[in-house]
Design a protein around this motif. Structure first.
Motif, PDB file in Angstrom:
ATOM      1  N   LEU A 173      20.416  17.494  73.483  1.00 44.25           N
ATOM      2  CA  LEU A 173      21.361  18.162  72.580  1.00 44.25           C
ATOM      3  C   LEU A 173      21.923  19.409  73.263  1.00 44.25           C
ATOM      4  O   LEU A 173      23.130  19.618  73.304  1.00 44.25           O
ATOM      5  CB  LEU A 173      20.647  18.558  71.275  1.00 44.25           C
ATOM      6  CG  LEU A 173      21.455  19.482  70.357  1.00 44.25           C
ATOM      7  CD1 LEU A 173      22.661  18.752  69.782  1.00 44.25           C
ATOM      8  CD2 LEU A 173      20.598  20.019  69.216  1.00 44.25           C
TER       9      LEU A 173
ATOM     10  N   VAL B 234      36.021  20.348  69.576  1.00 45.84           N
ATOM     11  CA  VAL B 234      35.353  19.557  68.541  1.00 45.84           C
ATOM     12  C   VAL B 234      36.326  19.429  67.371  1.00 45.84           C
ATOM     13  O   VAL B 234      36.595  20.395  66.667  1.00 45.84           O
ATOM     14  CB  VAL B 234      34.028  20.221  68.087  1.00 45.84           C
ATOM     15  CG1 VAL B 234      33.369  19.395  66.989  1.00 45.84           C
ATOM     16  CG2 VAL B 234      33.075  20.376  69.271  1.00 45.84           C
TER      17      VAL B 234
ATOM     18  N   LEU C 142      33.964  31.642  78.357  1.00 42.46           N
ATOM     19  CA  LEU C 142      35.432  31.545  78.380  1.00 42.46           C
ATOM     20  C   LEU C 142      36.038  32.893  78.783  1.00 42.46           C
ATOM     21  O   LEU C 142      36.956  32.956  79.595  1.00 42.46           O
ATOM     22  CB  LEU C 142      35.944  31.108  77.001  1.00 42.46           C
ATOM     23  CG  LEU C 142      35.736  29.609  76.707  1.00 42.46           C
ATOM     24  CD1 LEU C 142      35.741  29.329  75.206  1.00 42.46           C
ATOM     25  CD2 LEU C 142      36.824  28.777  77.385  1.00 42.46           C
TER      26      LEU C 142
HETATM   27  C1  HEM Z   1      33.542  26.176  72.880  1.00 43.48           C
HETATM   28  C2  HEM Z   1      32.495  25.415  72.964  1.00 43.48           C
HETATM   29  C3  HEM Z   1      31.779  24.853  71.770  1.00 43.48           C
HETATM   30  C4  HEM Z   1      32.286  24.330  70.613  1.00 43.48           C
HETATM   31  C5  HEM Z   1      33.768  24.188  70.222  1.00 43.48           C
HETATM   32  C6  HEM Z   1      31.165  23.937  69.799  1.00 43.48           C
HETATM   33  C7  HEM Z   1      31.275  23.398  68.524  1.00 43.48           C
HETATM   34  C8  HEM Z   1      30.205  23.156  67.692  1.00 43.48           C
HETATM   35  C9  HEM Z   1      30.310  22.746  66.305  1.00 43.48           C
HETATM   36  C10 HEM Z   1      31.607  22.500  65.544  1.00 43.48           C
HETATM   37  C11 HEM Z   1      29.056  22.615  65.812  1.00 43.48           C
HETATM   38  C12 HEM Z   1      28.650  22.264  64.376  1.00 43.48           C
HETATM   39  C13 HEM Z   1      28.460  20.774  64.233  1.00 43.48           C
HETATM   40  C14 HEM Z   1      28.085  20.378  62.813  1.00 43.48           C
HETATM   41  O1  HEM Z   1      28.099  21.199  61.881  1.00 43.48           O
HETATM   42  O2  HEM Z   1      27.776  19.189  62.634  1.00 43.48           O
HETATM   43  C15 HEM Z   1      28.149  22.905  66.905  1.00 43.48           C
HETATM   44  C16 HEM Z   1      26.770  22.840  66.814  1.00 43.48           C
HETATM   45  C17 HEM Z   1      25.932  23.033  67.890  1.00 43.48           C
HETATM   46  N1  HEM Z   1      26.282  23.507  69.144  1.00 43.48           N
HETATM   47 FE1  HEM Z   1      28.134  23.929  69.783  1.00 43.48          FE
HETATM   48  N2  HEM Z   1      30.004  24.189  70.487  1.00 43.48           N
HETATM   49  C18 HEM Z   1      30.325  24.765  71.685  1.00 43.48           C
HETATM   50  C19 HEM Z   1      29.462  25.208  72.664  1.00 43.48           C
HETATM   51  C20 HEM Z   1      28.110  25.088  72.615  1.00 43.48           C
HETATM   52  C21 HEM Z   1      27.194  25.564  73.614  1.00 43.48           C
HETATM   53  C22 HEM Z   1      27.564  26.329  74.886  1.00 43.48           C
HETATM   54  C23 HEM Z   1      25.933  25.200  73.206  1.00 43.48           C
HETATM   55  C24 HEM Z   1      24.593  25.452  73.840  1.00 43.48           C
HETATM   56  C25 HEM Z   1      24.219  25.282  75.022  1.00 43.48           C
HETATM   57  C26 HEM Z   1      26.071  24.529  71.941  1.00 43.48           C
HETATM   58  C27 HEM Z   1      25.029  24.006  71.201  1.00 43.48           C
HETATM   59  C28 HEM Z   1      25.146  23.581  69.905  1.00 43.48           C
HETATM   60  C29 HEM Z   1      24.002  23.135  69.117  1.00 43.48           C
HETATM   61  C30 HEM Z   1      22.559  23.077  69.576  1.00 43.48           C
HETATM   62  C31 HEM Z   1      24.506  22.788  67.852  1.00 43.48           C
HETATM   63  C32 HEM Z   1      23.709  22.258  66.658  1.00 43.48           C
HETATM   64  C33 HEM Z   1      23.361  23.431  65.751  1.00 43.48           C
HETATM   65  C34 HEM Z   1      22.688  22.978  64.458  1.00 43.48           C
HETATM   66  O3  HEM Z   1      22.805  21.796  64.104  1.00 43.48           O
HETATM   67  O4  HEM Z   1      22.022  23.819  63.845  1.00 43.48           O
HETATM   68  N3  HEM Z   1      27.397  24.468  71.612  1.00 43.48           N
HETATM   69  N4  HEM Z   1      28.868  23.250  68.021  1.00 43.48           N
END
Ligand code: HEM
Length: 403
Positions: free
Chosen positions: A237, A288, A362
């Motif tokens: 993940l 996303v 970024l």
């Molecule tokens: C610009 C870059 C990113 C975007 C646009 C993005 C977008 C998102 C979105 C929309 C969600 C929510 C999904 C949901 O509610 O079902 C999410 C969850 C998550 N993202 Fe990102 N993300 C980005 C970068 C990252 C990075 C750099 C990491 C970590 C290394 C990361 C790790 C996670 C994790 C672990 C979740 C799950 C959180 C949870 O379910 O509690 N993301 N991300």
């Protein structure tokens, strides 16, 4: 209730893939909640409704994220359930709490020198008249260097070709995969990835270090150690969610700047505005596009009744262009009031864990790019190789000239 059946929109049709925003605008105006293809699933478009879906896990369960894998396969042949992103309270909090420390400002700010040095050294490859693939030669190695440092994979460098092959499959995962060739390739890539993670985990079990892999091999939830499958799930993940999302935001930034010499000049003059540019980019062109939930009970949204047990797709990218939340939503404007009020990192308990890290990556990389170059030349839109699924939008190859 809607007075008539809305036409079924296919969000993966050729026109929508070329530019999804006119269709999102039409849905926002005419059918803000309706059934769409592929699926059919329920699309939710308005800002307030998307926020409500994401903020109400008791009605909109995240367990739907598991449907993103081979739903045709019998339960016991599917990969183990995904942790954190496919969990609801109270389990979600137990696993999220284990890893979130590594992504707080306090943990990511010390990475600024690594980010700056990596960005500057990778950007040197762009000197000269020949276009260079920005995805392969800048964003993949840049984002990879940072994730590897945070997670603790630095001393076990992975073959870049294998990593890319896995990530390309991971980002193509969509609702109910019945493509046998895809499923086989995906399962093989995940198995290879798990073997790679297992090597690092075993090494940390022998020689613990101050990193996330060590934290996970030593962690306990409800008094029990995590299983290897649990740790694979968390590492997959973090590495995949942290990679592809950020990689695509970089490409969107570069393509947009290549069309806006005025903005390049403005940001070069006032680098303090780069964070505002990043926020507006996140609203305007998120990587996303949507996420997925399952209804635990019947619910009415925008006057439409969604039965229990249905798959709901909150369209983040549509909500970010909702005219009732943003004036002139199709205008890119870094001075927009309440800049940063977008849903591109989600909302509620599943809000992106890596949001602070992604914003920092970024900012630092764009500072380095704009500090070194004045002109950005990309191919015309029609010639850009895109990936577009129901959930993600990005660019797979981007030959760029910088000078
Ligand atoms: C610009 C870059 C990113 C975007 C646009 C993005 C977008 C998102 C979105 C929309 C969600 C929510 C999904 C949901 O509610 O079902 C999410 C969850 C998550 N993202 Fe990102 N993300 C980005 C970068 C990252 C990075 C750099 C990491 C970590 C290394 C990361 C790790 C996670 C994790 C672990 C979740 C799950 C959180 C949870 O379910 O509690 N993301 N991300």
């Amino acid at each position: 209730m809607a007075e008539f059946e809305p036409p079924r929109i296919d969000l993966l049709s050729k026109d929508v893939v070329a530019d999804p925003y006119p269709t999102y605008a039409w849905l926002l105006d005419k059918h803000p909640v309706c059934e769409i293809e592929p699926g059919p699933v329920w699309a939710v478009c308005r800002f307030d409704d998307v926020q409500f879906v994401l903020d109400t896990p008791e009605i909109f369960s995240a367990s739907a994220a598991d449907a993103l894998y081979n739903t045709e396969a019998p339960r016991d042949e599917r990969p183990p359930p995904r942790l954190i992103s496919a969990q609801d309270p109270p389990d979600h909090g137990k696993y999220q709490g284990l890893v979130n420390k590594a992504f707080l400002d306090k943990a990511t700010k010390p990475l600024i020198p690594l980010m700056r040095d990596t960005a500057r050294s990778l950007l040197r490859q762009f000197e000269g008249p020949t276009p260079v693939d920005f995805v392969r030669h800048f964003t993949y190695p840049f984002v990879g260097a940072i994730i590897n440092r945070i997670v603790g994979l630095e001393d076990h460098p992975q073959d870049p070709g294998e990593l890319r092959e896995w990530l390309l499959l991971e980002e193509r995962v969509s609702l109910s995969q019945d493509d046998e060739a895809f499923n086989q390739a995906f399962d093989a890539a995940v198995a290879r990835q798990n073997r790679y993670f297992l090597n690092v985990m075993n090494e940390r079990r022998q020689r613990p270090r101050d990193d996330l892999v060590t934290l996970l091999v030593e962690a306990e939830v409800d008094g029990s150690k995590l299983s290897d499958d649990d740790i694979f799930s968390l590492l997959r993940l973090l590495v995949s969610a942290g990679f592809v999302t950020t990689v695509h935001m970089f490409s969107h930034a570069v393509v947009l700047l290549s069309k806006r010499a005025d903005l390049v000049a403005e940001l070069k003059d006032a680098p303090d505005s780069i964070p505002a540019f990043v926020e507006e980019l996140l609203r305007f062109a998120p990587s996303v596009l949507a996420t997925v939930r399952t209804t635990t009970q019947a619910v009415e949204l925008a006057g439409v009744e969604i039965p229990a047990g249905e798959t709901v797709v909150p369209l983040i990218a549509a909500a970010n262009r909702d005219p009732s939340a943003f004036s002139n939503p199709h205008r890119f404007d870094i001075t927009r009031p309440r800049n940063g009020r977008h849903l591109s990192f989600g909302y509620g308990i599943h809000t992106c864990l890596g949001a602070a890290l992604a914003r920092l990556e970024l900012r630092i990389a764009l500072e380095a790019l704009l500090g070194s170059y004045m002109h950005i030349v990309c191919p015309p839109d029609g010639q850009i190789a895109r990936i577009h699924t129901l959930f993600l939008r990005g660019i797979t190859e981007l030959p760029v000239r910088l000078y």
